[in-house]
Enzyme design. Structure first.
Site, PDB file in Angstrom:
ATOM      1  N   ASP A 100      -2.430  -5.965   1.683  1.00 23.81           N
ATOM      2  CA  ASP A 100      -1.002  -5.872   2.215  1.00 23.81           C
ATOM      3  C   ASP A 100      -0.945  -7.018   3.451  1.00 23.81           C
ATOM      4  OD1 ASP A 100       1.629  -4.663   2.404  1.00 23.81           O
ATOM      5  OD2 ASP A 100       0.666  -2.835   1.905  1.00 23.81           O
ATOM      6  N   ASP A 202       4.864  -7.558   2.915  1.00 21.68           N
ATOM      7  CA  ASP A 202       5.689  -6.583   3.298  1.00 21.68           C
ATOM      8  C   ASP A 202       6.996  -7.069   3.810  1.00 21.68           C
ATOM      9  OD1 ASP A 202       6.002  -3.687   4.274  1.00 21.68           O
ATOM     10  OD2 ASP A 202       5.738  -4.504   6.106  1.00 21.68           O
ATOM     11  N   GLU A 265       7.678  -7.913  -1.157  1.00 22.69           N
ATOM     12  CA  GLU A 265       8.159  -6.453  -1.389  1.00 22.69           C
ATOM     13  C   GLU A 265       9.728  -6.991  -1.087  1.00 22.69           C
ATOM     14  OE1 GLU A 265       8.692  -2.177   0.857  1.00 22.69           O
ATOM     15  OE2 GLU A 265       8.317  -4.039   2.071  1.00 22.69           O
ATOM     16  N   HIS A 323       4.248   4.075  -2.013  1.00 21.63           N
ATOM     17  CA  HIS A 323       3.879   4.999  -0.684  1.00 21.63           C
ATOM     18  C   HIS A 323       5.527   5.012  -0.143  1.00 21.63           C
ATOM     19  CE1 HIS A 323       4.180   0.858   0.522  1.00 21.63           C
ATOM     20  NE2 HIS A 323       4.233   1.162   1.877  1.00 21.63           N
ATOM     21  N   ASP A 324       6.568   4.578  -0.233  1.00 21.93           N
ATOM     22  CA  ASP A 324       7.657   4.756   0.252  1.00 21.93           C
ATOM     23  C   ASP A 324       8.900   5.394  -0.344  1.00 21.93           C
ATOM     24  OD1 ASP A 324       7.161   3.408   2.667  1.00 21.93           O
ATOM     25  OD2 ASP A 324       7.738   1.588   1.822  1.00 21.93           O
TER      26      ASP A 324
END
Length: 522
Positions: A100, A202, A265, A323-324
């Site tokens: 990330d 990200d 992302e 994860h979100d």
């Protein structure tokens, strides 16, 4: 592509949320040594790359997305030596490592920001986005934080506001400043030198903001009860044209290290999403399956629109969980989770799996006293903790995740839903994932072949994949009732085991939630 495909076009990416994957030292939080200990599992499953959510030093206000040092490992997860060993051991098993990369913001405890807020004259003042209050003392504009409230925080010492797209503990960097750009590109070089195979960037759409700090317009479609952030259209605070220039700089750095992957992302409409191919993002993450209603007509329309919008030479990708967002088994139901696996692994493009989805992990209710997610503390109904609970390895205490107290509660069904149990069961969801991955790897039609939409028939969705004369037909029943359709061929893989090898000579009948892959004969 001249017939040649990059490793990430042929491959499958597996997301690890390190806090929740495997804990080696009993402190209740997963770590790098834990990931190393599970690499044999990932190799057995058949994935090609592991993407790690942030492992950098952090105060953990947002669990690692608030970074206080970009070139080290947080002691919670281990050391740089542990990371080097992870890369070495993963590569030995043919698994790539993706990190990330969080370029939009730092922690407010990062030395850069500590300097920046110390005075208006500090050389690093312009490394972040500072602005004067309005005459009445209010924030410079109406921009909203994704975590609720204004995206501006007043600093009494220097009399200005700083911008934060997320928590106030996550001040946004000013990518218009060339010194910031060079420092952050240096971060990429640091990890590339350590053997990293790519990055997932990200919050990429947030990287550059409107230079004039104009107000975002109101969203006419916003309704009470929705995420408060959606009350405005982020026209000036997100997805600015200059972002593409910054991406091109990242691309240039990666290109100096061979075949390296750049993922973005990007929660954007398809027409905005695909623009990032042109600036050098290999995989602008396509999250649309997560938000699309689980109906044959809706999925059909999405795939058709996305495929039609892709620029020449662009490689598609699909994501069903992260994860979100709520887990796929909770969104579509246990009965359809097998079908979701078949869809993800047979569509054209690179699939990304979220840890635990391969065993059907579901969202876990978190008692109010155990909520960890800062967003969830403000908006419990939108919290992300339910999708971040510990990986369920076996039926021992704490699901084999830790010898200590897990940082988040475990699912109540972990004694039945776990890796060890499903590995032994040939009919399990885990073994379905493994068989799908193996078939994808062995069949060029599924890994890199052409895609042909064949339409819908009631709840049935069907499409073909073809490569060098070999044609596979995928038929999925997204409904709960029995459906049938004309088809010919031999079933090479099904969501169950009973039908594999079956010859279909005129009509194919599928139970609700059933899917098959046929070697087509017409």
């Amino acid at each position: 592509m001249n017939g040649r495909h990059c490793w990430w076009e042929r491959g499958i990416i597996y997301q690890v949320y390190p806090r929740s994957f495997a804990d080696s030292d009993g402190d209740g939080v997963g770590d790098l040594a834990g990931v190393i200990g599970k690499l044999d599992y990932l190799a057995w499953l058949g994935v090609d790359a592991v993407w790690l959510s942030p492992i950098y030093p952090s105060p953990m206000a947002d669990f690692g997305y608030d970074i206080s040092c970009y070139t080290d490992v947080d002691p919670l997860f281990g050391t740089l030596e542990d990371f080097d060993r992870l890369v070495e051991e993963a590569h030995r098993r043919g698994i790539r490592v993706i990190l990330d990369y969080v370029p939009n913001h730092t922690s407010d405890l990062h030395p850069w920001f500590v300097e920046s807020r110390s005075s208006r004259e500090n050389p690093k003042r312009d490394w972040y986005i500072w602005a004067d209050p309005k005459p009445d003392g209010s924030p410079p504009n109406n921009w909203l934080s994704s975590f609720g409230g204004s995206a501006w925080e007043f600093d009494g010492k220097t009399g200005q506001y700083y911008h934060h797209a997320y928590l106030k503990e996550q001040p946004d960097l000013n990518w218009r400043n060339p010194e910031v750009r060079e420092a952050m590109l240096g971060v990429l070089r640091f990890w590339l030198e350590r053997g990293v195979d790519g990055f997932r960037v990200d919050a990429l759409r947030r990287l550059v903001k409107d230079e004039r700090l104009r107000d975002d317009p109101p969203n006419p479609d916003y309704r009470e009860g929705q995420n408060p952030y959606d009350a405005l259209i982020p026209l000036y605070s997100s997805d600015r044209p200059e972002t593409h220039e910054m991406v091109r700089m990242m691309r240039e750095v990666l290109d100096g290290y061979g075949e390296r992957l750049l993922i973005g992302e990007l929660y954007l409409p398809i027409e905005s999403l695909i623009a990032y191919y042109g600036s050098g993002v290999d995989l602008p993450f396509n999250f649309h399956l997560i938000f699309t209603p689980w109906r044959a007509d809706a999925v059909y329309s999405l795939v058709k629109e996305y495929e039609a919008a892709l620029p020449p030479g662009a490689w598609p990708n699909w994501v069903l969980g992260n994860h979100d967002r709520p887990r796929v088994a909770s969104r579509v139901g246990e009965g359809q989770a097998r079908l979701a696996a078949m869809l993800l692994l047979t569509l054209r493009g690179t699939p990304t799996l979220y840890y635990g989805d391969e065993i059907g992990m579901h969202d876990v209710p978190i008692p109010p006293g155990r909520i960890q997610d800062p967003f969830g503390k403000s908006f419990p109904q939108l919290g992300r903790d339910p999708a971040r609970t510990p990986m369920q390895w076996d039926d021992s205490e704490n699901a084999g995740f830790t010898a200590g107290e897990p940082w988040l509660p475990l699912a109540e069904d972990y004694e039945e839903v776990n890796v060890a149990r499903q590995r032994k069961d040939p009919r399990s969801l885990l073994n379905l994932y493994r068989r799908l991955i193996a078939l994808r790897r062995s069949e060029g039609a599924l890994s890199t072949g052409d895609y042909s939409s064949l339409g819908i028939d009631g709840d049935l969705l069907y499409y073909a994949r073809e490569h060098e004369g070999r044609r596979l037909l995928v038929v999925l029943n997204l409904g709960s009732d029995v459906q049938s359709t004309p088809a010919r061929g031999r079933i090479v893989l099904s969501t169950g085991l009973d039908r594999e090898g079956e010859e279909v000579s005129g009509r194919l009948t599928l139970a609700g939630g059933e899917g098959v892959i046929l070697r087509s004969s017409g």
